[in-house]
Design a protein around this motif. Structure first.
Motif, PDB file in Angstrom:
ATOM      1  N   ALA A   1      20.372 -18.094 -43.206  1.00 29.75           N
ATOM      2  CA  ALA A   1      19.257 -19.031 -42.985  1.00 29.75           C
ATOM      3  C   ALA A   1      19.819 -20.442 -43.030  1.00 29.75           C
ATOM      4  O   ALA A   1      20.778 -20.714 -43.758  1.00 29.75           O
ATOM      5  N   HIS A   2      19.233 -21.336 -42.282  1.00 23.40           N
ATOM      6  CA  HIS A   2      19.747 -22.704 -42.242  1.00 23.40           C
ATOM      7  C   HIS A   2      19.609 -23.407 -43.586  1.00 23.40           C
ATOM      8  O   HIS A   2      20.453 -24.223 -43.946  1.00 23.40           O
ATOM      9  N   TRP A   3      18.553 -23.103 -44.335  1.00 26.76           N
ATOM     10  CA  TRP A   3      18.385 -23.729 -45.641  1.00 26.76           C
ATOM     11  C   TRP A   3      19.549 -23.373 -46.548  1.00 26.76           C
ATOM     12  O   TRP A   3      20.116 -24.237 -47.223  1.00 26.76           O
ATOM     13  N   ASP A   4      19.952 -22.101 -46.555  1.00 31.30           N
ATOM     14  CA  ASP A   4      21.106 -21.667 -47.342  1.00 31.30           C
ATOM     15  C   ASP A   4      22.391 -22.307 -46.814  1.00 31.30           C
ATOM     16  O   ASP A   4      23.291 -22.653 -47.596  1.00 31.30           O
TER      17      ASP A   4
ATOM     18  N   ASP B   1       6.882 -14.698 -41.566  1.00 33.72           N
ATOM     19  CA  ASP B   1       7.504 -15.081 -42.837  1.00 33.72           C
ATOM     20  C   ASP B   1       6.478 -15.206 -43.956  1.00 33.72           C
ATOM     21  O   ASP B   1       6.760 -14.864 -45.110  1.00 33.72           O
TER      22      ASP B   1
ATOM     23  N   GLU C   1      12.017 -19.591 -51.729  1.00 30.29           N
ATOM     24  CA  GLU C   1      11.621 -18.973 -50.457  1.00 30.29           C
ATOM     25  C   GLU C   1      10.687 -19.892 -49.678  1.00 30.29           C
ATOM     26  O   GLU C   1      10.770 -19.986 -48.450  1.00 30.29           O
TER      27      GLU C   1
ATOM     28  N   ARG D   1      12.743 -22.601 -48.155  1.00 34.73           N
ATOM     29  CA  ARG D   1      13.498 -22.031 -47.036  1.00 34.73           C
ATOM     30  C   ARG D   1      12.592 -21.879 -45.817  1.00 34.73           C
ATOM     31  O   ARG D   1      12.977 -22.202 -44.689  1.00 34.73           O
ATOM     32  N   LEU D   2      11.358 -21.390 -46.047  1.00 33.99           N
ATOM     33  CA  LEU D   2      10.409 -21.209 -44.946  1.00 33.99           C
ATOM     34  C   LEU D   2      10.051 -22.556 -44.324  1.00 33.99           C
ATOM     35  O   LEU D   2       9.980 -22.688 -43.094  1.00 33.99           O
TER      36      LEU D   2
ATOM     37  N   GLU E   1      13.063 -23.715 -42.199  1.00 37.56           N
ATOM     38  CA  GLU E   1      13.223 -22.919 -40.984  1.00 37.56           C
ATOM     39  C   GLU E   1      12.112 -23.223 -39.985  1.00 37.56           C
ATOM     40  O   GLU E   1      12.358 -23.306 -38.774  1.00 37.56           O
TER      41      GLU E   1
END
Length: 317
Positions: A27-30, A200, A232, A235-236, A239
Motif C-alpha cells: 500500500a502506498h501509505w506503508d 475498503d 487502517e 491507510r484508506l 489510498e
C-alpha cells in the motif's frame, strides 16, 4: 554510489531500496511510512511529507508526519505562490533551509505542531525522466527542530532515496498505463474510486464487527485493536486520495490523446455550443466540426456529448 555517502549510510540505502520495492506492492501509505523510517536511520526526521502535483496549481499530500503519522489527514491543497513546492518544481533541485534561512519555506502551508518551527529542512523533487524532458511530479521533505542538522551526506542520501521512490512510483504508473493499453482495465474514473472506497470500508466494517463480537476483550486488547483500526483508516484515506489523483490524471491523459484541433473543439463542446457555433468560432466548416466531434466521442468511448462534457468539466475546466 555518490561519493559523499559514507559506508554506513550506503548500507542503509541499499536495504531501503529492497524494502521499498516490496512496500509499494502492499500500500502506498506503508510505502511512504517506510521511506520516512529508512531516512530516519540516517538522520533526524522530526517531520516529513510527500506531495504529488496535479495540474499546475494543486498538490496532493497523501502522507505527512510530525511526531505522529495519524494526526494529519491526507488531502489536496493549492500550491502556495513562491512557496517551497513551487520553488522545487521550478528549479528542478533540492531546496535547503540554509539557502535563505527558511524564507521560501515560511511562505508555504505549515502543518503539525505550529508552535515548533522547523530549524533545518530538505525538500527534494520526485522526478519522472522521459526521453524528452525531466518532469517533477512531486516533492518529498524531511524537517527537524535542530539547527544545521543536515550535512552534505544527508542531502546526498535523501536525494538518492527520493530517486528510488520516484522510479518505483513511475514504474507503477507505467505498468498501469501498459495494462490499459492491453484493455486489462479502463482509465480510472469517479465510479471506480467509489467502488474502491466501498470495498475498503466493507473490510474495515468486518474488522470492527470482529472486535465487537468477541465475548471477552481486555482493555489492552481493545486499545491495540483501535490503534490498528486507526492505522487502517489512515491507510484508506491515503489510498483514496491517490485514487482521486489517478482519476484526475486519467482524464488529463485522455484529453492529451486528442489532437490540438480536437482539444479546441472539445473545450467549446464543454460550453455546450452547437456544431454551427463551434464552426463559426473556429472558422471551420460545420462538416469538419462534425468529424472532430465524432473523433472526440470515439476517443472517449462515448455515445453522447454529455459524457465528454461531464468528464471535462470535472477535471479540466
Amino acid at each position: 554510489m555518490i561519493q559523499t555517502i559514507g559506508h554506513r549510510a550506503a548500507g542503509i540505502l541499499r536495504a531501503a531500496q529492497k524494502d521499498l520495492a516490496y512496500q509499494i506492492t502492499v500500500a502506498h501509505w506503508d510505502f511512504y511510512r517506510a521511506f520516512r523510517e529508512w531516512m530516519s536511520r540516517i538522520t533526524t526526521v522530526d517531520a516529513f511529507f510527500i506531495g504529488l502535483f496535479h495540474g499546475m496549481d494543486r498538490i496532493l499530500i497523501p502522507y505527512h508526519f510530525d511526531g505522529n503519522d495519524l494526526d494529519e489527514e491526507p488531502g489536496s491543497m493549492p500550491i502556495f505562490p513562491g512557496g517551497v513546492s513551487e520553488w522545487v518544481r521550478d528549479n528542478l533541485r533540492t531546496y535547503r533551509y540554509a539557502f535563505d534561512d527558511g524564507d521560501v519555506l515560511n511562505r508555504s502551508k505549515r502543518f503539525g505542531d505550529l508552535t515548533r518551527p522547523s530549524a533545518d529542512v530538505l525538500v527534494a523533487p520526485l522526478v519522472r525522466a522521459p526521453s524528452e524532458t525531466l518532469e517533477v511530479f512531486g516533492v518529498a521533505s524531511i524537517q527537524t527542530y535542530t539547527p544545521h542538522a543536515y550535512t552534505e551526506e544527508h542531502v546526498a542520501a535523501f536525494e538518492w532515496l527520493c530517486s528510488v521512490v520516484a522510479r518505483l512510483l513511475t514504474r507503477e504508473e507505467e505498468d498501469r498505463r501498459s495494462a490499459e493499453g492491453l484493455g486489462a482495465y479502463s482509465m480510472l474514473l469517479p465510479d471506480d474510486v467509489i467502488a474502491a472506497v466501498v470495498r475498503d470500508l466493507g473490510l474495515m466494517r468486518r474488522r470492527i464487527d470482529g472486535i465487537l463480537n468477541r465475548p471477552v476483550i481486555t482493555d489492552r486488547e481493545y486499545r491495540e485493536a483501535l490503534e490498528r483500526l486507526g492505522a487502517e483508516t489512515a491507510r484508506l484515506q491515503a489510498e483514496t486520495a491517490e485514487l482521486v489523483l489517478h482519476a484526475h490524471r486519467a482524464a488529463e491523459d485522455r484529453f492529451r490523446t486528442l489532437t490540438r484541433r480536437e482539444q479546441e473543439v472539445a473545450l467549446l463542446v464543454v460550453k455546450e455550443l452547437s456544431n454551427a457555433e463551434i464552426a463559426a468560432e473556429l472558422r471551420l466548416s460545420e462538416r469538419t466540426v462534425k468529424i472532430h466531434v465524432g473523433n472526440i466521442l470515439r476517443k472517449y468511448t462515448a455515445k453522447q456529448r454529455a459524457s465528454v462534457i461531464a468528464e471535462l468539466r470535472r477535471y479540466l475546466d
